[in-house]
Every structure is written in C-alpha cells, then in structure tokens.
Design a protein around this motif. Structure first.
Motif, PDB file in Angstrom:
ATOM      1  N   GLN A 149       0.911  -1.238   0.095  1.00  0.00           N
ATOM      2  CA  GLN A 149       0.000   0.018   0.062  1.00  0.00           C
ATOM      3  C   GLN A 149       0.969   1.122   0.011  1.00  0.00           C
ATOM      4  O   GLN A 149       0.598   2.126  -0.398  1.00  0.00           O
ATOM      5  N   PHE A 150       2.014   1.151   0.769  1.00  0.00           N
ATOM      6  CA  PHE A 150       2.847   2.409   0.634  1.00  0.00           C
ATOM      7  C   PHE A 150       3.470   2.729  -0.564  1.00  0.00           C
ATOM      8  O   PHE A 150       3.666   3.793  -1.199  1.00  0.00           O
ATOM      9  N   LEU A 151       4.074   1.511  -1.001  1.00  0.00           N
ATOM     10  CA  LEU A 151       4.652   1.578  -2.754  1.00  0.00           C
ATOM     11  C   LEU A 151       3.553   2.023  -3.468  1.00  0.00           C
ATOM     12  O   LEU A 151       4.061   2.870  -4.562  1.00  0.00           O
ATOM     13  N   ALA A 152       2.252   1.729  -3.443  1.00  0.00           N
ATOM     14  CA  ALA A 152       1.291   2.237  -4.365  1.00  0.00           C
ATOM     15  C   ALA A 152       0.854   3.443  -4.140  1.00  0.00           C
ATOM     16  O   ALA A 152      -0.051   4.090  -5.174  1.00  0.00           O
ATOM     17  N   GLY A 153       1.243   4.146  -3.093  1.00  0.00           N
ATOM     18  CA  GLY A 153       0.968   5.716  -2.946  1.00  0.00           C
ATOM     19  C   GLY A 153      -0.264   5.677  -2.040  1.00  0.00           C
ATOM     20  O   GLY A 153      -0.870   6.866  -1.984  1.00  0.00           O
ATOM     21  N   MET A 154      -0.753   4.646  -1.565  1.00  0.00           N
ATOM     22  CA  MET A 154      -2.415   4.748  -0.845  1.00  0.00           C
ATOM     23  C   MET A 154      -2.053   5.092   0.605  1.00  0.00           C
ATOM     24  O   MET A 154      -3.090   5.541   1.054  1.00  0.00           O
ATOM     25  N   ILE A 155      -1.016   5.037   1.136  1.00  0.00           N
ATOM     26  CA  ILE A 155      -0.786   5.426   2.593  1.00  0.00           C
ATOM     27  C   ILE A 155       0.601   5.924   2.554  1.00  0.00           C
ATOM     28  O   ILE A 155       1.438   5.651   1.779  1.00  0.00           O
ATOM     29  N   GLY A 156       1.013   6.571   3.726  1.00  0.00           N
ATOM     30  CA  GLY A 156       2.412   7.225   3.783  1.00  0.00           C
ATOM     31  C   GLY A 156       2.860   8.543   2.937  1.00  0.00           C
ATOM     32  O   GLY A 156       3.961   8.744   2.997  1.00  0.00           O
ATOM     33  N   HIS A 157       1.964   9.056   2.257  1.00  0.00           N
ATOM     34  CA  HIS A 157       2.163  10.212   1.513  1.00  0.00           C
ATOM     35  C   HIS A 157       1.302  11.298   1.655  1.00  0.00           C
ATOM     36  O   HIS A 157       0.492  11.522   0.791  1.00  0.00           O
ATOM     37  N   PRO A 158       1.347  12.079   2.806  1.00  0.00           N
ATOM     38  CA  PRO A 158       0.224  12.827   2.952  1.00  0.00           C
ATOM     39  C   PRO A 158       0.345  14.164   1.875  1.00  0.00           C
ATOM     40  O   PRO A 158      -0.619  14.813   1.717  1.00  0.00           O
ATOM     41  N   ASN A 159       1.470  14.311   1.416  1.00  0.00           N
ATOM     42  CA  ASN A 159       1.522  15.694   0.356  1.00  0.00           C
ATOM     43  C   ASN A 159       1.034  15.232  -1.075  1.00  0.00           C
ATOM     44  O   ASN A 159       0.976  16.075  -1.766  1.00  0.00           O
ATOM     45  N   ASP A 160       0.922  13.919  -1.446  1.00  0.00           N
ATOM     46  CA  ASP A 160       0.379  13.545  -2.690  1.00  0.00           C
ATOM     47  C   ASP A 160      -0.835  12.739  -2.500  1.00  0.00           C
ATOM     48  O   ASP A 160      -0.851  11.721  -1.569  1.00  0.00           O
ATOM     49  N   PRO A 161      -2.045  13.099  -3.167  1.00  0.00           N
ATOM     50  CA  PRO A 161      -2.943  12.408  -3.058  1.00  0.00           C
ATOM     51  C   PRO A 161      -3.261  10.863  -3.826  1.00  0.00           C
ATOM     52  O   PRO A 161      -2.149  10.686  -4.386  1.00  0.00           O
ATOM     53  N   PRO A 162      -3.820   9.944  -2.968  1.00  0.00           N
ATOM     54  CA  PRO A 162      -3.606   8.770  -3.686  1.00  0.00           C
ATOM     55  C   PRO A 162      -4.093   8.350  -4.918  1.00  0.00           C
ATOM     56  O   PRO A 162      -4.862   9.531  -5.339  1.00  0.00           O
ATOM     57  N   PRO A 163      -3.467   7.699  -5.883  1.00  0.00           N
ATOM     58  CA  PRO A 163      -4.033   7.344  -7.318  1.00  0.00           C
ATOM     59  C   PRO A 163      -5.361   7.154  -7.370  1.00  0.00           C
ATOM     60  O   PRO A 163      -6.013   6.375  -6.524  1.00  0.00           O
ATOM     61  N   ALA A 164      -5.890   7.836  -8.100  1.00  0.00           N
ATOM     62  CA  ALA A 164      -7.529   7.521  -8.556  1.00  0.00           C
ATOM     63  C   ALA A 164      -7.947   5.817  -9.083  1.00  0.00           C
ATOM     64  O   ALA A 164      -8.709   5.464  -8.561  1.00  0.00           O
ATOM     65  N   VAL A 165      -6.827   5.402  -9.607  1.00  0.00           N
ATOM     66  CA  VAL A 165      -6.988   3.972  -9.921  1.00  0.00           C
ATOM     67  C   VAL A 165      -5.486   3.444  -9.253  1.00  0.00           C
ATOM     68  O   VAL A 165      -4.469   3.620  -9.634  1.00  0.00           O
TER      69      VAL A 165
END
Length: 368
Positions: free
Chosen positions: A64-80
């Motif tokens: 999930q971290f590598l996918a950008g779904m968690i742990g990246h507060p300055n970047d929104p999670p990917p739409a897909v």
C-alpha cells in the motif's frame, strides 16, 4: 523477470493488493510475489498460520505504501490503484531510501519499536527470498539497521496468583471443567496457547503424564504435565464422555460449546473472564502463564537447558530472558552460596572497623 512474476501469479488474484488499507485480519488478496513467498513459508519453512498471516499483513501494508495509498500526505492517492503486477514491479525496484521512508511512516503512526522491528524482519525475509529466487541482485535491506528495542522483562505471576487463577473456574459443568483444564495445562506444561488448541486426543498420554506438542516450525516435542493438570483433564473428559454416550473421545482435546475446535482468541476471552472474577491484572495473557511456568522452574532450581527443552526454544538465548529472579530469590541464592555472605557486619568504632580478636591479624604481602 516479468515472465517469472506472471508464472507465480494465481489466476484468481485479479484485484489489487491495496483494497484493504487496515491491518485487520480480513481476507486479503495478495500480489503474485507475496503469495509465492507465503506459500514458501507454509510449505517449505512450515511456519504457523498465525505467523504467515502476520507476514502477509506486513507485506500488504508495504505494498500500500509503494502504491501511494498510505504514507504520502503531500500526494493524493492515485485515482486508480496500481495492479498487483505493478506493485510487485515496485517491490523489485525498491531502494534503501524507499525502505527508510516506509520506516519514517511507521514511526509517524506511533508504532512501537517491537512492532516496527517485526515489520522490518518481514521485509528482510521477503527480500532474501527474492534474492534466492534470482529476482533481484541487490537487497535493499542490506544497509538498513533494525531499531534498538527496549529490554522488557516478561510479565510473571507469583505462585499465589497462579493458584488463585487456577481455582477460579471450578468444575461444576463441562465448560467450567474445560476452562480449568485449559489453565492447568497451560501452567503445568508451559506450552503456547497455539499449541494448546491444536492438541488432539492422540497427543495425550495421561498414564505417563506427557503431551506430544507440535511447536513452531512443525517441531514436535514431549511436554510433561503434573498430577493436578491430569486430574483436571480427566474431569473434563468425564463430562465429554457423558455427552457422547460413552463413545471414545477423538479429535481435538479442547472443544467449544458447539463441539468444534477452540480458537486461541476464545482461550484469551475465557482467561479475561477469570482474571476479572479473581481480581487479577487484566493485562495478563495466556503467554503470561508460560512466562510464569519458566520463571517458577528456574526459581526452584531447574537448569536453563532443561527449561529450554520444556519450552521448545530452538536457541538457549531465547530462554535466558527468564533468568530474571526476584530480589528475595537472588538474595537467598547469594546468602547460601557466597562464603562471606553469612558473616556478620563488623561494627565501626570511631569510624574504624573493630578487629576480631579471635582471628590473627592480617598483614598484606609486599609487592615484589
């Protein structure tokens, strides 16, 4: 390399790993590499189901971290969300800096040092597995140090507290008799609660007073049990025999009220119930009885190597944590073993020790 990933992928794994952003023990869909790794742990390393679930949850979180779904507060999670294959590609391309960023995220989530160390150990095992399979040439964990953990002594009950707990369930009905037998066996044998719930009737030899226990890594061992635990088991079996109409008892030793196998979580709930009734520390767990078993053996003169065998520890260094003794016990050992411990304190007169007139004066030898 991508062909190797595709070959490892089960056909059913078509959903991304990141569907579940929590660490609850829900059923998760793993990426192909994670599934391959977990199968390796189960089939080749013979890890327990509980350990495999823990490893799987850790790797899902890392994915999930590598996918950008968690742990990246300055970047929104990917739409897909990325596909499972894409997440695996990111794992294969992972660098030490990414691992350090993941650890920073864990610290920010207030994970304890022990939990962080466990997650890091999962990643170490996973990337060693990838190295052995030839999927990566450089291990991104090779330069990452495990955080130093606090040294905590295991929680332990004294003998009176254990007795109070064991007396609480009673044996007036089948469920009470079962619960008393559970507590007696845990304390009498020192086995893990996961080993307790997997005991089969064929594993018991009450005549000899031993249990055959399937421990970690599928290593079997014999664990002795005492007479009180044997009596508690016999009482429980009397109730079970009456319910079965005298049919031979087979299957698991400890059953739930519906006749199915008892779970480790159920054992914990039963223990919580009796701790509240007995007025004991609610933070006590089934593993505390294992700690108490080992500590009481050592306090009463058992040697460390024997306790290691009884606990089923592969390394004696794991057993050494139980060598903490109470202050009273240490003083007792000191008083009985040290040649000067029993000597009375020499009173001071005018700030100088009084010379014992019955003993000859002692003059230190000259250096030379």
């Amino acid at each position: 390399m991508n062909d190797q990933i595709q070959q490892a992928a089960p056909a059913a794994n078509t959903q991304p790993e990141v569907h579940d952003q929590t660490e609850e023990h829900n059923e998760k869909v793993f990426t192909p590499l994670v599934r391959q790794f977990l199968d390796y742990l189960k089939l080749e390393r013979h890890f327990s189901d509980y350990t495999i679930r823990s490893y799987g949850a850790d790797l899902v979180q890392f994915g999930q971290f590598l996918a950008g779904m968690i742990g990246h507060p300055n970047d929104p999670p990917p739409a897909v969300p990325p596909s499972p294959e894409e997440i695996d590609r990111r794992k294969l391309a992972c660098e030490p800096l990414t691992v350090r960023e993941f650890l920073t995220y864990l610290y920010g989530q207030n994970y304890s040092k022990s939990t962080t160390a466990r997650k890091l150990a999962t990643l170490r095992s996973f990337y060693k597995f990838l190295m052995r399979r030839g999927l990566i040439s450089v291990n991104p964990l090779s330069t990452i140090r495990t955080p130093k953990q606090e040294k905590r002594l295991p929680k332990c009950l004294d003998v009176e507290q254990v007795q109070k707990l064991l007396d609480t369930p009673g044996d007036g009905d089948i469920l009470s008799a079962r619960d008393k037998a559970i507590l007696e066996v845990l304390y009498s044998s020192g086995i893990r609660v996961s080993e307790l719930v997997e005991l089969d009737m064929s594993d018991l030899d009450l005549q000899e007073g031993v249990l055959r226990v399937r421990g970690k890594g599928r290593r079997d061992r014999l664990a002795p049990i005492g007479s009180q635990a044997i009596r508690a088991l016999q009482k429980y079996f009397e109730y079970r025999a009456a319910q079965s109409g005298g049919q031979p008892l087979t299957g698991r030793v400890f059953l739930n009220k519906h006749g199915g196998p008892l779970s480790t979580r159920s054992v914990r709930r039963k223990l919580d119930k009796y701790l509240a009734i007995a007025g004991l520390d609610p933070g006590i767990s089934p593993h505390t009885l294992r700690h108490s078993f080992a500590t009481h053996l050592l306090n009463n003169g058992a040697d460390l190597r024997s306790v290691q065998e009884l606990l089923g520890h592969q390394s004696i260094s794991t057993t050494q944590i139980y060598t903490h003794l109470t202050t009273a016990r240490m003083k007792e050992v000191y008083d009985s073993a040290h040649p000067r411990a029993a000597s009375p304190t020499v009173p001071l007169q005018g700030g100088q020790p009084q010379q014992d007139q019955s003993q000859p004066k002692y003059y230190p030898a000259k250096a030379g």
